[in-house]
Design an enzyme around this catalytic site. Sequence first.
Site, short mmCIF file in Angstrom:
data_model
loop_
_atom_site.label_atom_id
_atom_site.label_comp_id
_atom_site.label_asym_id
_atom_site.label_seq_id
_atom_site.Cartn_x
_atom_site.Cartn_y
_atom_site.Cartn_z
CB CYS A 114 -0.88 0.04 1.24
SG CYS A 114 -1.84 -1.44 1.48
NE ARG B 71 4.57 1.86 -0.99
CZ ARG B 71 5.55 1.75 -0.12
NH1 ARG B 71 6.73 2.24 -0.40
NH2 ARG B 71 5.36 1.17 1.04
CD1 TRP C 211 -0.10 -5.34 -3.89
CD2 TRP C 211 0.06 -6.40 -1.94
NE1 TRP C 211 0.51 -6.55 -4.12
CE2 TRP C 211 0.63 -7.22 -2.94
CE3 TRP C 211 0.06 -6.87 -0.61
CZ2 TRP C 211 1.17 -8.47 -2.67
CZ3 TRP C 211 0.60 -8.11 -0.35
CH2 TRP C 211 1.15 -8.90 -1.38
CG ASN D 103 1.78 0.23 4.05
OD1 ASN D 103 1.57 -0.98 3.94
ND2 ASN D 103 2.93 0.78 3.73
N GLY D 104 -0.02 -1.78 6.24
CA GLY D 104 0.46 -2.70 7.29
C GLY D 104 -0.61 -3.73 7.59
CD GLU E 291 18.16 -11.13 -9.31
OE1 GLU E 291 17.73 -11.82 -8.37
OE2 GLU E 291 17.67 -10.04 -9.61
CE LYS F 206 14.70 -9.27 -11.50
NZ LYS F 206 15.20 -8.82 -10.26
CD GLU G 138 11.06 -10.21 -10.04
OE1 GLU G 138 10.44 -9.98 -9.01
OE2 GLU G 138 12.27 -9.96 -10.18
CG HIS H 180 22.08 -35.75 -8.50
ND1 HIS H 180 22.60 -37.01 -8.25
CD2 HIS H 180 23.14 -34.94 -8.70
CE1 HIS H 180 23.92 -36.94 -8.29
NE2 HIS H 180 24.28 -35.69 -8.56
CE LYS I 232 11.78 -1.48 -6.09
NZ LYS I 232 12.59 -2.45 -6.84
C1 F6R Z 1 12.86 -9.12 -7.16
C2 F6R Z 1 12.76 -8.21 -6.02
C3 F6R Z 1 12.51 -8.81 -4.69
C4 F6R Z 1 13.29 -8.04 -3.61
C5 F6R Z 1 12.87 -8.55 -2.22
C6 F6R Z 1 13.63 -7.85 -1.12
O1 F6R Z 1 13.08 -8.43 -8.35
O2 F6R Z 1 12.87 -7.03 -6.16
O3 F6R Z 1 12.80 -10.16 -4.66
O4 F6R Z 1 14.65 -8.22 -3.82
O5 F6R Z 1 11.50 -8.36 -2.04
O6 F6R Z 1 13.36 -6.48 -1.10
P1 F6R Z 1 14.32 -5.48 -0.35
O7 F6R Z 1 15.64 -5.52 -1.04
O8 F6R Z 1 13.65 -4.15 -0.45
O9 F6R Z 1 14.43 -5.98 1.06
#
Ligand code: F6R
Length: 608
Positions: A2, A27, A75, A101-102, A481, A485, A488, A504, A603
């Site tokens: 949020c 976000r 959210w 938010n929370g 990674e 990427k 997502e 395996h 985010k």
């Molecule tokens: C993937 C991504 C997430 C963040 C994770 C941690 O692209 O952005 O996997 O890396 O949510 O977020 P932070 O770094 O803000 O703790």
Amino acid sequence: MCGIVGYVGANQAAPILLDGLSKLEYRGYDSAGIAVMTGDGIVVKKKQGRLATLSEMIDGGKAVKGTMGIGHTRWATHGEPSDTNSHPHLSNSGRFAVVHNGIIENYLKLREYLTKKGFEFMSETDTEVIAHLFEYYYKGDIIDAMINVINRVDGSYALGVLCADNPDSFIAVRKESPLIVGLGEGENFIASDIPAILSHTRKVYFLENNEIVFINKDEVKVFNTDREEVSKNVYEVDWDISAAEKGGYEHFMFKEIMEQPRAIADTVKPRIKDGRIVLDDISLTADYIRNINKVYIVACGSAYHVGVVGKYVIEQMVRIPVEVMVASEFRYCNPIADEHTLVVLISQSGETADTIAAMREAKRLGARTFAIVNAVGSCIAREADDVLYTWAGPEIAVATTKAYSTQLTAVYLMSIYFGQELGLISSAQLRRYIKALEDLPAKIEKLLENKGDIQYIASKYFNTKSVFFIGRTLDYAVALEGSLKLKEISYIHSEAYAAGELKHGTIALMEKGTVVVALCTVGNLFDKMLSNIKEVKARGAVVIAVAEEGRTEIEQEADHVIYVPKCDELTMPSEVVVPLQLFSYYVSSLKGLDIDKPRNLAKSVTVE
Ligand code: F6R
């Protein structure tokens, strides 16, 4: 997650609130709403769906008169996305409007309690209890009501609250969820993040947990829960709004990929002085480092993947055992840690709930905490014993790129620093590592120039159903990674495997046309990777290989080869990740997906 904005000043509030919310869209959200103090009391407008739908409904805000208000992008956590569940929520009398938010963990108990007291609930949200609690506790003083409310709720919250009895001021508070105060001239703001207010002011307060803010257009007062006024330091934001805007690029993600050379240089440059790594910002002594019995690296998602690189790098360079753990596991696994254990927390936002909880657990165990954080003044930055900031600048796209790259850089810096302070690396090695760091931005620039090749490969495979990323040691860490990427932002199923582990079990999934991205940049394991490529090719896989310039023998095995410039093995992960980021970006773009705001993702993950 949020987003919250609040405004009080001389201008019409609604357009400012909508503009602020638009800066928080990154976000992640599923509905939006505003509450404005008008001549006829508080008016709420809210709508499920995109902010643009709400904006259209109220003529870009012009239809709602009034110079003070609060806004929210939701959210969904409690109750599906719907108009009713959207924020702001009103108390039954309409005297209070609340954005939150929370998560209020004891909301069910409170809901039952308030229902018995005669309050009627309209939504399924946890937030609505707050609106009714305000009504319940309010005896004419909004600050007293706020203190009572926060004493009653468990969980995390950033709150913005309008009270119809206070037509010129509103109130806000935060605990575990982000909220900043923006200080303007004849106008003041609250927001979940700096970009929401940056076109109005650069002066901000960062709030500590349970600091209550009472705001009118000329004044911001901050109180603790004993109702004592607290004096705050003003933080001057040193980046520009353009850093948080697309600047001509179609997507934030692409812009952020392109910004990586600059972000890495900004993170490295201030830390190199007279041929040495100087970490002025941290206070770890050589004595402490010498006595470290174990390093934990704790983080989530991509930041966790940085930790996997960190394990290889630190263990190789300084021979201290490193365990990498996902933050949501660390806090519940009864970790073995004491004052000689260094717990490294990695977080772009510095507000990730799981990482914050892990940090507190580490502190409870007596460990020393060391944070690698991008967001200045965020919770983790404030609470950790030491902070090494990454200077990526604001990252808006949900999928991280430049923050990941600067986190990698910070891990290299930390590791070299440990080696240097302990006298474990020779001056020749130190020179070599520093050169590798300094050369990195130019090498990434070069890689980015060849983006057309990656776009071509993406155009051949964007319709594939499944992709495997394989590699060994550091390449395996980057494979994790690359895989995240891709899934997502393109919603393609993908997995990352240590290449030697395929046989395996997982090799059973290889069939004609399965796409395998094989990372082959670890020098001494190159031949082993060639064998792994042969194994999957024999089962019909299509192989896209990533290899160091000059390793042309790979062309005999792989269907496509992406070459990365020769560099020190230390910094190779920073190069290898770039084509993987571009590949995901182009695949998502070719599929016509919402690259910057992928479905179901937020985010900053501020709930557990
Ligand atoms: C993937 C991504 C997430 C963040 C994770 C941690 O692209 O952005 O996997 O890396 O949510 O977020 P932070 O770094 O803000 O703790």
